[in-house]
Design an enzyme around this catalytic site. Structure first.
Site, mmCIF file in Angstrom:
data_model
loop_
_atom_site.group_PDB
_atom_site.id
_atom_site.type_symbol
_atom_site.label_atom_id
_atom_site.label_comp_id
_atom_site.label_asym_id
_atom_site.label_seq_id
_atom_site.Cartn_x
_atom_site.Cartn_y
_atom_site.Cartn_z
ATOM 1 N N ASP A 410 0.835 -1.204 0.000
ATOM 2 C CA ASP A 410 0.000 0.000 0.000
ATOM 3 C C ASP A 410 0.866 1.249 0.000
ATOM 4 O OD1 ASP A 410 0.841 -0.542 2.685
ATOM 5 O OD2 ASP A 410 -0.621 0.916 3.392
ATOM 6 N N ARG A 414 5.352 3.399 5.575
ATOM 7 C CA ARG A 414 4.532 3.374 6.789
ATOM 8 C C ARG A 414 4.033 1.973 7.114
ATOM 9 N NH1 ARG A 414 -0.801 6.717 6.328
ATOM 10 N NH2 ARG A 414 -1.493 4.804 5.309
ATOM 11 N N GLU A 415 3.245 1.390 6.212
ATOM 12 C CA GLU A 415 2.660 0.081 6.490
ATOM 13 C C GLU A 415 3.350 -1.056 5.743
ATOM 14 O OE1 GLU A 415 -1.650 -0.251 7.233
ATOM 15 O OE2 GLU A 415 -1.792 1.719 6.301
ATOM 16 N N ASP A 422 -6.401 -2.019 -2.296
ATOM 17 C CA ASP A 422 -5.407 -1.296 -3.083
ATOM 18 C C ASP A 422 -5.016 -2.097 -4.317
ATOM 19 O OD1 ASP A 422 -5.394 -0.619 -0.246
ATOM 20 O OD2 ASP A 422 -3.772 0.763 -0.708
ATOM 21 N N TRP A 486 -13.037 -4.626 0.064
ATOM 22 C CA TRP A 486 -11.623 -5.004 -0.022
ATOM 23 C C TRP A 486 -11.487 -6.485 -0.381
ATOM 24 C CZ3 TRP A 486 -11.810 -0.226 0.158
ATOM 25 C CH2 TRP A 486 -10.704 0.604 0.328
ATOM 26 N N GLU A 693 -1.541 9.443 -0.633
ATOM 27 C CA GLU A 693 -2.696 8.661 -0.183
ATOM 28 C C GLU A 693 -3.991 9.384 -0.524
ATOM 29 O OE1 GLU A 693 -4.129 6.442 3.949
ATOM 30 O OE2 GLU A 693 -2.443 7.843 3.949
ATOM 31 N N HIS A 711 1.252 6.051 -2.740
ATOM 32 C CA HIS A 711 0.170 5.073 -2.627
ATOM 33 C C HIS A 711 -0.287 4.616 -4.014
ATOM 34 C CE1 HIS A 711 -0.728 4.639 1.589
ATOM 35 N NE2 HIS A 711 -1.910 4.115 1.327
#
Length: 823
Positions: A410, A414-415, A422, A486, A693, A711
């Site tokens: 993603d 950060r993640e 996504d 999702w 994002e 993103h």
């Protein structure tokens, strides 16, 4: 000889391998005699082996944040130690072939006789390690001698990741299993395996974490440690480790590699040290060349932005508030002249690097940025006469490339997680431009490993179900059971791979999982064809508080898409009865969708996303389609003053839908403007090089908001460059471009447009020029394929094919080169 000795002596200063070692096709791997080994002794100094971790939750507009002392409090936490493993051995007979199979978790580098084997980095790719792990093969015949030594360097990777988010995400300390299969020229065989006879020692890597960075002490390098002549009597015996999984699978996905150099464009003075500007937001690392005294610590901190004063980096957008600290690499010099270094077991998302510890201003030549990603082939291209549109495409491609990290992440800082929504949104744009057949197979295989593992999502009324995957498709950080929108990726990722690459294997392997997901939706989620839940049209301009489309609309549309996809895939395997069932359910959902969301008087689904996504999904009644598209254009140009309001679901098809229904003037307008909110506001007004994002009305005199600025879900719209401007579109009834459509939009104001796509059948090319109202369009169609040309905006009298007038504005073309003229 001197060069060889120098390479052995300085192997820890990354050696650039000259030979790319091939992967074996032999599947006969027997692990019975091999054991997992590692090293648990930790002699690292606390100063370097631990880093502070903080957790806080500032507002998205970080300019308004007044942090408390408690919010900034750092708690020290240590990583698992990186280790060296070695074994010397002698060969008495001539070798016919030799192959290594190795799984080093979390990450490894393999050495043989002082040289790194292969040019893979960050190997192997991340998996749900309790379910399965990847091993990798290396052919090493040419590297063997009479006297040999194997060496393994281990780092934490995602397997040992215990710093970001929670220590509980770690599966354990680094460990490896390896075997070397030898076949001698006399036909006899021998196997060298990891066992208790191996020796172990601490590594010069004092700290490594994929999120936080790496610390390397060059003073602790051990010369010739992986050569046969090295005396390892002072080394310890290895520790036999527990197997993390009994399921070792060969990695079929392309490896991670240093794909491209990114040379810095400037060096700025900082309050502390200097700031290196690469001019491009990338994923990877910085290679440095320094000459400093022994013990000098060179500290590098990475970010996407600078503070407003341009004298410090601003790491807020890279996730420090959730992962706990800034991406940081530290190199401790050994002080014997010029030293070269780059990290092994971490990577960063960044444009800027603030570097401290240098005694004088550095030069640009001392630094090289490396784009590091899964080494998939580029199969698509786009270019046109408008530089702003070209920039939109290039920014989209950079954002995708930056997130090809053994999975589609993603964001790269950060993640670094494989969020399923996504992947769905960007899958088509990515598949037009990169060969992702193996990556989509891994994505689907990953998804299987998280089926039934996550608790039900607290924001939805739907219960836990053992057939449902998680919102994140791999690892331990799953963020609860997949919400219905999702989770659509469970079906749509295999489907897109089927459509774009003709891949039936992924459909067959994923069928049980896909059926389970659809049954869960049918039995426990949908009510009379409608799904009331989901994340919704994520990240519209200004953030999710501005979402103007009900999640029920997008979730129901996605449910319809998956039903249609399941029907088509069922027919491939001659499941006619099942296909009919999915078809009937799709009809029910379509009727329910229109009864609930279509306003027949206004010919609108209530929002830009509502209209665009309904048209894209094939949910709009044929008689209403043009009227709904007209309303979409009206919503943009009149109700919203010429700006879009769509989040990721609506933005994906927005421009293609506008163009297909005669509103390319709206597309032209949206692609020309540069004020908020627009694509040009991101790339032109703010000069950003990857998609954030979400777009916010940033003030250049203040700090950027703390959301990610890399993103790939926001590259989803880039499919329009191929499918709309170039006109290249797959025919879903003939997967793999056996047959395809050519339906371009000759966008007003463009002088020319050139698009290509290397399909499984060969390269498709679409190149058109518009000179004073006359369009000349050159087409290349691969062998054994057929294209259906669709030019609904023109009459047959305006169209000439290879200098001959056509009978209709829709016609077939067979393989070869064709020239179409339109006046």
């Amino acid at each position: 000889m001197k060069i060889q000795l120098l390479l052995i002596t300085l192997f820890f200063l990354v050696v650039k391998t000259e030979t790319v070692f091939s992967q074996s096709v032999d599947e006969n791997i027997n692990w019975d005699k091999a054991t997992w080994i590692g090293y648990t002794k930790d002699n690292r100094p606390e100063k370097w082996s631990a880093r502070g971790v903080m957790r806080n939750q500032p507002p998205m507009n970080i300019n308004t944040w007044q942090p408390t002392e408690a919010e900034l409090k750092m708690t020290p936490r240590k990583t698992h130690p990186s280790v060296l493993l070695r074994k010397a051995f002698t060969l008495e007979k001539e070798i016919a072939s030799a192959e290594v199979a190795i799984c080093g978790l979390g990450l490894y580098e393999l050495y043989l006789n002082g040289k790194k084997v292969g040019n893979r980095v960050l190997d192997p790719a991340q998996t749900s390690y309790d379910k399965h792990a990847f091993f990798v093969r290396h052919t090493v015949t040419s590297l063997l001698k009479k006297q040999n030594s194997l060496g393994i360097v281990l780092g934490n990777g995602f397997y040992g990741q215990n710093m970001a988010f929670s220590p509980g995400l770690s599966y354990g300390k680094p460990r490896a299993i390896m075997l070397l299969n030898l076949i001698f020229k006399d036909g006899t065989k021998k196997q060298i395996v990891t066992d208790e006879s191996w020796k172990a020692h601490s590594s010069p890597i004092l700290f490594d974490n994929v999120y936080h960075g790496e610390t390397y002490d060059a003073r602790k390098e051990i010369k010739n440690w992986s050569s046969y002549s090295f005396n390892d009597t002072s080394w310890d015996a290895v520790v036999l480790m527990k197997a993390p999984t009994t399921n070792l699978i060969e990695q079929e996905l392309e490896p991670m590699r240093k794909v491209r150099k990114v040379n810095p464009i400037g060096i700025l003075p900082a309050e502390k040290g200097w700031i290196i500007d690469l001019g491009q937001n990338i994923t990877g690392w910085l290679e440095i060349q320094v000459k400093e005294k022994e013990g000098t610590a060179i500290k590098m901190r990475f970010s996407e932005h600078l503070m407003p004063n341009k004298q410090n980096i601003d790491p807020a957008s890279t996730g420090i508030h959730v992962v706990g600290n800034t991406q940081t690499d530290i190199y401790i010099c050994k002080g014997d002249g010029e030293e070269s270094w780059e990290p092994r077991f971490t990577y960063h998302g960044f444009r800027y690097v603030q570097i401290e510890g240098l005694t004088k201003k550095p030069s640009l030549e001392q630094f090289t940025g490396w784009l590091v990603r899964t080494d998939v082939k580029r199969i698509g291209s786009f270019e046109c006469s408008n530089e702003q549109i070209n920039n939109f495409y290039n920014v989209s491609m950079w954002t995708i490339e930056d997130n090809l990290q053994g999975l589609l992440s993603d964001c790269p800082h950060r993640e670094r997680c494989a969020w399923m929504g996504d992947a769905y949104v960007v899958a088509e744009a990515a598949s037009f431009n990169f060969d992702l057949k193996k990556l989509w197979q891994k994505t689907s295989d990953d998804t299987k490993t998280v089926v039934g593992k996550a608790k039900a999502h607290f924001k939805d009324p739907f219960p836990y179900d053992s057939r449902a995957p998680a919102n994140i498709s791999v690892g331990k950080r799953l963020c609860l059971q997949a919400r219905p929108d999702w989770g659509a990726a469970t079906v749509m990722i295999p489907y897109f791979s089927f459509i774009y690459y003709g891949d039936t294997a992924i459909v067959k392997k994923s069928w049980k999982m896909m059926e389970g997901w659809m049954a869960y939706l049918d039995e426990k989620v949908q009510e009379d064809g409608i799904i009331n839940g989901g994340f919704g049209d994520w990240c519209p301009p200004g953030g999710n508080s501005n979402m103007d489309t009900p999640p029920a609309l997008t979730s129901t549309a996605l449910y319809y898409q998956t039903l249609v996809a399941m029907k088509k895939m069922a027919l491939v395997f001659n499941k006619e009865t099942l296909a009919k069932t999915y078809e009937q359910k799709a009809i029910l959902v379509k009727n329910a969708f229109n009864a609930k969301f279509l306003n027949k008087e206004t010919n609108s689904y209530g929002s830009q996303t509502g209209n665009a996504f309904a048209l894209y999904s094939g949910l709009v009644p044929k008689k209403k389609a043009q009227l709904v598209a007209d309303n979409l254009a009206q919503l943009i140009m009149e109700k919203n003053n010429g700006f879009y309001t769509t989040g990721i679901f609506g933005h994906r098809p927005l421009y293609t839908v506008l163009n297909d229904y005669g509103h390319s003037n709206v597309t032209k307008h949206l692609w020309n403007i540069t004020d908020f909110p627009s694509l040009g506001f991101v790339t032109h007004t703010h000069g950003l090089t990857t998609w954030p994002e979400h777009i916010a009305n940033w003030n250049k005199q203040e700090r950027y908001y703390r959301n990610s600025f890399n993103h790939p879900m926001n590259s989803g719209f880039a499919a329009s460059f191929h499918e709309s401007l170039g006109g290249i579109r797959p025919d879903e009834n003939y997967p793999g471009f056996k047959k395809f459509f050519l339906k371009p939009t000759f966008l007003e104001g463009l002088e020319w447009c050139e698009v290509s796509h290397k399909s499984p059948k060969g390269e498709i090319k679409s190149y058109w020029k518009n000179k004073k109202g006359t369009i000349t369009w050159s087409i290349t169609i691969p062998a054994n394929t057929t294209a259906l040309v669709q030019l609904p905006m023109y009459t047959s009298k305006q169209i000439r094919l290879n200098k001959r007038q056509v009978k209709n504005n829709t016609f077939k073309l067979t393989s070869g080169e064709h020239l179409i003229t339109i006046k």
